[in-house]
Scaffold this motif. Sequence first.
Motif, PDB file in Angstrom:
ATOM      1  N   GLU A   1       0.821  -1.194   0.000  1.00 50.99           N
ATOM      2  CA  GLU A   1       0.000   0.000   0.000  1.00 50.99           C
ATOM      3  C   GLU A   1       0.861   1.251   0.000  1.00 50.99           C
ATOM      4  O   GLU A   1       1.873   1.316   0.693  1.00 50.99           O
ATOM      5  CB  GLU A   1      -0.922   0.002   1.224  1.00 50.99           C
ATOM      6  CG  GLU A   1      -2.316  -0.431   0.843  1.00 50.99           C
ATOM      7  CD  GLU A   1      -3.231  -0.560   2.035  1.00 50.99           C
ATOM      8  OE1 GLU A   1      -3.004   0.105   3.052  1.00 50.99           O
ATOM      9  OE2 GLU A   1      -4.195  -1.337   1.915  1.00 50.99           O
TER      10      GLU A   1
ATOM     11  N   THR B   1       0.969  10.090  -5.112  1.00 54.83           N
ATOM     12  CA  THR B   1       1.620   9.107  -4.252  1.00 54.83           C
ATOM     13  C   THR B   1       2.067   9.776  -2.960  1.00 54.83           C
ATOM     14  O   THR B   1       2.110   9.133  -1.918  1.00 54.83           O
ATOM     15  CB  THR B   1       2.813   8.450  -4.964  1.00 54.83           C
ATOM     16  OG1 THR B   1       3.714   9.486  -5.375  1.00 54.83           O
ATOM     17  CG2 THR B   1       2.354   7.706  -6.189  1.00 54.83           C
TER      18      THR B   1
ATOM     19  N   THR C   1      -1.910   4.256  -3.847  1.00 52.26           N
ATOM     20  CA  THR C   1      -1.081   3.221  -4.465  1.00 52.26           C
ATOM     21  C   THR C   1      -1.230   3.335  -5.980  1.00 52.26           C
ATOM     22  O   THR C   1      -2.337   3.520  -6.474  1.00 52.26           O
ATOM     23  CB  THR C   1      -1.561   1.827  -4.023  1.00 52.26           C
ATOM     24  OG1 THR C   1      -1.618   1.802  -2.602  1.00 52.26           O
ATOM     25  CG2 THR C   1      -0.622   0.737  -4.531  1.00 52.26           C
TER      26      THR C   1
END
Lengths: 259, 313
Positions: free
Chosen positions: B31, B180, B185
């Motif tokens: 993740e 990000t 993800t």
Amino acid sequence: MSTLAYDTSAVLGRHLQRLRHASAIAVMTHTMPVVFLLFFGYVFGSALAMPGTEYRAFLVPGLLVATAANGIMNGMFGAAQDSHRGVMDRFRTLPMSRASVPLGQAAADLLTTAAGLIPLLLVGYAMGWRIEGTPLQALGAFGLLLLFRFATTCVGILLGLASRSEEAAGQLGGATFMLPLLSNAYIPTDNLPGWLRTVAEWNPISAVTTAVRDLFGNAPVPEGAAWPVTHPVLGSTLWCAALIATFLPWAIHHYAKQG
Amino acid sequence: MTSTYAVLSEGLEKRFGAVHALRGLELAVPEGSVCGLLGPNGAGKTTAIRVLTTLLAPDAGSARVAGHDLMREPREVRRHIGVTGQYASVDGDLTGAENLRLFARLLRAPRSRAAELLERFGLAAVADRPAHTYSGGMRRRLDLAASLIARPRVLFLDEPTTGLDPHSRNEIWDCVRELTGHGTTVVLTTQYLEEADQLADDIVLIDEGRAAHRGTPAELKAAIGNYAQAVVADAAALPAAAAVLDRLTGTEPVLDVERRTAAAITLDATLTLPRLVRELDAAGVPLVDAGLRPPTLDEVFLRLTARKETAAA
């Protein structure tokens, strides 16, 4: 509101917005039947044994039904465009109701068809066609036209989803122009050679056209024809029900299936 | 355990007739990380993305995306993913604003989300123009905005910058970095090795439908060592330079006559630049430039797949 109704109305809204951006095409789509009505009414109407005024009153319901049958072509174009331009795959990645994409397209089509029938009715009126049945019967005729449009749109959406390319859908869709020619929409079927007459009378367009003529009080139900034509209202309702029951779930399944 | 992986797949298989597009693909994307799927055309990258985004059913294998089983709970998966690719696109006949409002409606997101994203992606000025009139870069930003409406936990980008000019490409890269930074993800496919190098925390080399190699960009580079390189004043001196490089690295140098360059791969960490220069000079090579440089990802990929071919042969 349920998920299905909410998503369908969103997809419906999308199709109406598209139409607004492509209004020139929409105008052309709705002008063509009027051009055919004038062309057939005065060119064929002058050449047939039937008196011209009588033929034109006979022709108007035929063109209304032929226009409704264009649902195949329009449904195909719309579905093929969406599936080959990527937007349908975006829909497939969204957590939305699977049935809403075909249903939204068909619902938008019904609305525009209803609006598109108006110029055809006005020109028909100017050519001498009249509603001679009761108002309730006339309402039934309009209902049947829209029901048939919905049924043919379901057929078109499935064919469009299954098409290999937009071009292939365009060619096949264009060929559906032939379907009303093989029915009693433009000419009576009595004088056709035996086998052709059978094909024409089992064409759903013939049953619907006969029913619409009957409900508008424009022409009597022909005798000695195939069953759907001699029982036009029941026959055409059954045709529509059969087409919808077959092609709507099939189209939804085709849209929803993975890969 | 599965909750720590945004994407976890085991043994994914997919065949299209005679074409075996996926052959047991295994992926584990932690993740909040960026996973770059790197490979040539036809390696199976796009099929992998289409399977992981519920567009294609795999023939075998299983996967969990955003904590939900791909086959059993596709709708839950769809709730948590965003997809941008050649196929998952927007409606070109609608304006940018109409597109985003439509997707916002379908995702039960507030209408204001559309305006917010148009602003953020620099599309506010063209919001009321049909999307088919947009430039390639604008169109791609709109695609990206459309896949961010519901604030997805996992974003899939299939070749997000293919066909874009360098300026537009940098804009997309900035967008991805910003995302990000907020914990999204990202799984992206690319044919551009520089793109994977720039964006990805982990790179998976996809070859013939399976993960051929995986690691961080630095690990992949370390796995095949450094290039020792010499540029000479006269192409006639290339053989002499090549002989020195061969002796120092133990691998056969590649010669580029046009650029008057000889280069050889070395895994020898004791080879230093002063030694390289001294040895070349001692051999009388008219040296213009020399260096030890890490390989580009292009070279990594060519080398790792070439190794496989040699092994297979």
